[in-house]
Design a protein around this motif. Structure first.
Motif, PDB file in Angstrom:
ATOM      1  N   THR A 113      -2.522   3.467  -4.913  1.00 23.44           N
ATOM      2  CA  THR A 113      -1.191   3.347  -4.319  1.00 23.44           C
ATOM      3  C   THR A 113      -0.162   4.048  -5.194  1.00 23.44           C
ATOM      4  O   THR A 113       0.659   4.829  -4.701  1.00 23.44           O
ATOM      5  N   ARG A 114      -0.211   3.777  -6.487  1.00 27.24           N
ATOM      6  CA  ARG A 114       0.752   4.399  -7.415  1.00 27.24           C
ATOM      7  C   ARG A 114       0.609   5.924  -7.419  1.00 27.24           C
ATOM      8  O   ARG A 114       1.606   6.655  -7.437  1.00 27.24           O
ATOM      9  N   ALA A 115      -0.632   6.418  -7.416  1.00 24.80           N
ATOM     10  CA  ALA A 115      -0.863   7.868  -7.420  1.00 24.80           C
ATOM     11  C   ALA A 115      -0.332   8.507  -6.143  1.00 24.80           C
ATOM     12  O   ALA A 115       0.292   9.580  -6.192  1.00 24.80           O
ATOM     13  N   CYS A 116      -0.554   7.864  -5.013  1.00 27.02           N
ATOM     14  CA  CYS A 116      -0.082   8.418  -3.742  1.00 27.02           C
ATOM     15  C   CYS A 116       1.443   8.427  -3.676  1.00 27.02           C
ATOM     16  O   CYS A 116       2.044   9.383  -3.190  1.00 27.02           O
ATOM     17  N   VAL A 117       2.080   7.356  -4.188  1.00 25.45           N
ATOM     18  CA  VAL A 117       3.546   7.303  -4.197  1.00 25.45           C
ATOM     19  C   VAL A 117       4.095   8.359  -5.158  1.00 25.45           C
ATOM     20  O   VAL A 117       5.047   9.063  -4.835  1.00 25.45           O
ATOM     21  N   LYS A 118       3.478   8.489  -6.308  1.00 23.20           N
ATOM     22  CA  LYS A 118       3.906   9.506  -7.277  1.00 23.20           C
ATOM     23  C   LYS A 118       3.765  10.903  -6.679  1.00 23.20           C
ATOM     24  O   LYS A 118       4.561  11.793  -6.950  1.00 23.20           O
ATOM     25  N   SER A 136       0.859  -1.183   0.000  1.00 24.07           N
ATOM     26  CA  SER A 136       0.000   0.000   0.000  1.00 24.07           C
ATOM     27  C   SER A 136       0.894   1.230   0.000  1.00 24.07           C
ATOM     28  O   SER A 136       2.066   1.146  -0.376  1.00 24.07           O
ATOM     29  N   ASP A 137       0.339   2.357   0.428  1.00 26.06           N
ATOM     30  CA  ASP A 137       1.113   3.590   0.487  1.00 26.06           C
ATOM     31  C   ASP A 137       0.932   4.246   1.854  1.00 26.06           C
ATOM     32  O   ASP A 137      -0.017   3.956   2.580  1.00 26.06           O
ATOM     33  N   SER A 138       1.868   5.129   2.175  1.00 23.48           N
ATOM     34  CA  SER A 138       1.872   5.751   3.503  1.00 23.48           C
ATOM     35  C   SER A 138       0.679   6.675   3.728  1.00 23.48           C
ATOM     36  O   SER A 138       0.313   6.934   4.873  1.00 23.48           O
ATOM     37  N   SER A 139       0.044   7.156   2.681  1.00 24.34           N
ATOM     38  CA  SER A 139      -1.132   8.016   2.845  1.00 24.34           C
ATOM     39  C   SER A 139      -2.372   7.214   3.210  1.00 24.34           C
ATOM     40  O   SER A 139      -3.170   7.630   4.035  1.00 24.34           O
ATOM     41  N   CYS A 140      -2.531   6.045   2.581  1.00 24.20           N
ATOM     42  CA  CYS A 140      -3.752   5.254   2.762  1.00 24.20           C
ATOM     43  C   CYS A 140      -3.597   4.133   3.784  1.00 24.20           C
ATOM     44  O   CYS A 140      -4.570   3.777   4.447  1.00 24.20           O
ATOM     45  N   GLY A 141      -2.410   3.559   3.895  1.00 24.33           N
ATOM     46  CA  GLY A 141      -2.191   2.487   4.862  1.00 24.33           C
ATOM     47  C   GLY A 141      -3.100   1.303   4.648  1.00 24.33           C
ATOM     48  O   GLY A 141      -3.084   0.674   3.596  1.00 24.33           O
ATOM     49  N   HIS A 142      -3.943   0.992   5.660  1.00 26.66           N
ATOM     50  CA  HIS A 142      -4.847  -0.165   5.612  1.00 26.66           C
ATOM     51  C   HIS A 142      -5.931  -0.057   4.549  1.00 26.66           C
ATOM     52  O   HIS A 142      -6.378  -1.047   4.003  1.00 26.66           O
ATOM     53  N   SER A 143      -6.404   1.143   4.305  1.00 22.46           N
ATOM     54  CA  SER A 143      -7.613   1.284   3.497  1.00 22.46           C
ATOM     55  C   SER A 143      -7.485   2.418   2.496  1.00 22.46           C
ATOM     56  O   SER A 143      -7.027   3.507   2.830  1.00 22.46           O
ATOM     57  N   HIS A 144      -7.934   2.173   1.300  1.00 24.27           N
ATOM     58  CA  HIS A 144      -7.956   3.194   0.253  1.00 24.27           C
ATOM     59  C   HIS A 144      -9.320   3.862   0.170  1.00 24.27           C
ATOM     60  O   HIS A 144      -9.572   4.628  -0.742  1.00 24.27           O
ATOM     61  N   LYS A 145     -10.186   3.588   1.137  1.00 20.63           N
ATOM     62  CA  LYS A 145     -11.554   4.114   1.086  1.00 20.63           C
ATOM     63  C   LYS A 145     -11.585   5.633   1.049  1.00 20.63           C
ATOM     64  O   LYS A 145     -12.380   6.216   0.343  1.00 20.63           O
ATOM     65  N   SER A 146     -10.697   6.276   1.809  1.00 22.10           N
ATOM     66  CA  SER A 146     -10.715   7.737   1.827  1.00 22.10           C
ATOM     67  C   SER A 146     -10.013   8.328   0.616  1.00 22.10           C
ATOM     68  O   SER A 146     -10.118   9.510   0.351  1.00 22.10           O
ATOM     69  N   ALA A 147      -9.288   7.491  -0.133  1.00 20.03           N
ATOM     70  CA  ALA A 147      -8.527   8.006  -1.269  1.00 20.03           C
ATOM     71  C   ALA A 147      -8.971   7.377  -2.583  1.00 20.03           C
ATOM     72  O   ALA A 147      -8.229   7.352  -3.541  1.00 20.03           O
ATOM     73  N   ILE A 148     -10.194   6.861  -2.624  1.00 23.89           N
ATOM     74  CA  ILE A 148     -10.673   6.206  -3.839  1.00 23.89           C
ATOM     75  C   ILE A 148     -10.791   7.215  -4.979  1.00 23.89           C
ATOM     76  O   ILE A 148     -10.647   6.874  -6.129  1.00 23.89           O
TER      77      ILE A 148
END
Length: 121
Positions: free
Chosen positions: A60-65, A35-47
């Motif tokens: 995940t890729r967008a958050c890492v980028k 995953s990524d450090s912004s979303c961690g366990h869940s991508h629900k808030s970053a869908i």
């Protein structure tokens, strides 16, 4: 007789400590998700990124980028990944993996990474 008992006890304690020290820093294997450090366990808030609905992988890729870091989620624990340039992180972003590496606190140094087998396959 008391000295012999103490000597045996001390030898046992030393053997236990040496054994425990040998396992510290040794590679271990976990199954979890990249995953990524912004979303961690869940991508629900970053869908939604910039008005687009994204898969976990694309999120995940967008958050890492965007400046986030790859993390490894196993159970309820989120581990930082020390070697962010490890081959296979991007290819397995948002997916289940079997990761081998060395843990130091909440940080993993990956030595091997492959997609986890799907149940029934």
């Amino acid at each position: 007789m008391v000295r012999t008992g103490r000597a045996i006890l001390m030898a046992a304690v030393v053997a236990i400590l040496v054994s425990a020290a040998a396992t510290l820093g040794a590679d271990q294997t976990w199954t979890g998700t990249i995953s990524d450090s912004s979303c961690g366990h869940s991508h629900k808030s970053a869908i939604e990124h910039a008005g687009q609905k994204l898969t976990d992988a694309d999120c995940t890729r967008a958050c890492v980028k965007g400046g986030g870091k790859y993390v490894f989620v196993s159970g309820n624990k989120v581990y930082e990944i020390a070697n962010q340039d490890f081959a296979g992180l991007d290819a397995n972003a948002g997916g289940s993996v079997r990761l081998t590496g060395e843990a130091t606190g909440n940080t993993l140094r990956i030595s091997a990474l492959k997609a986890a087998a799907r149940p029934g396959s």
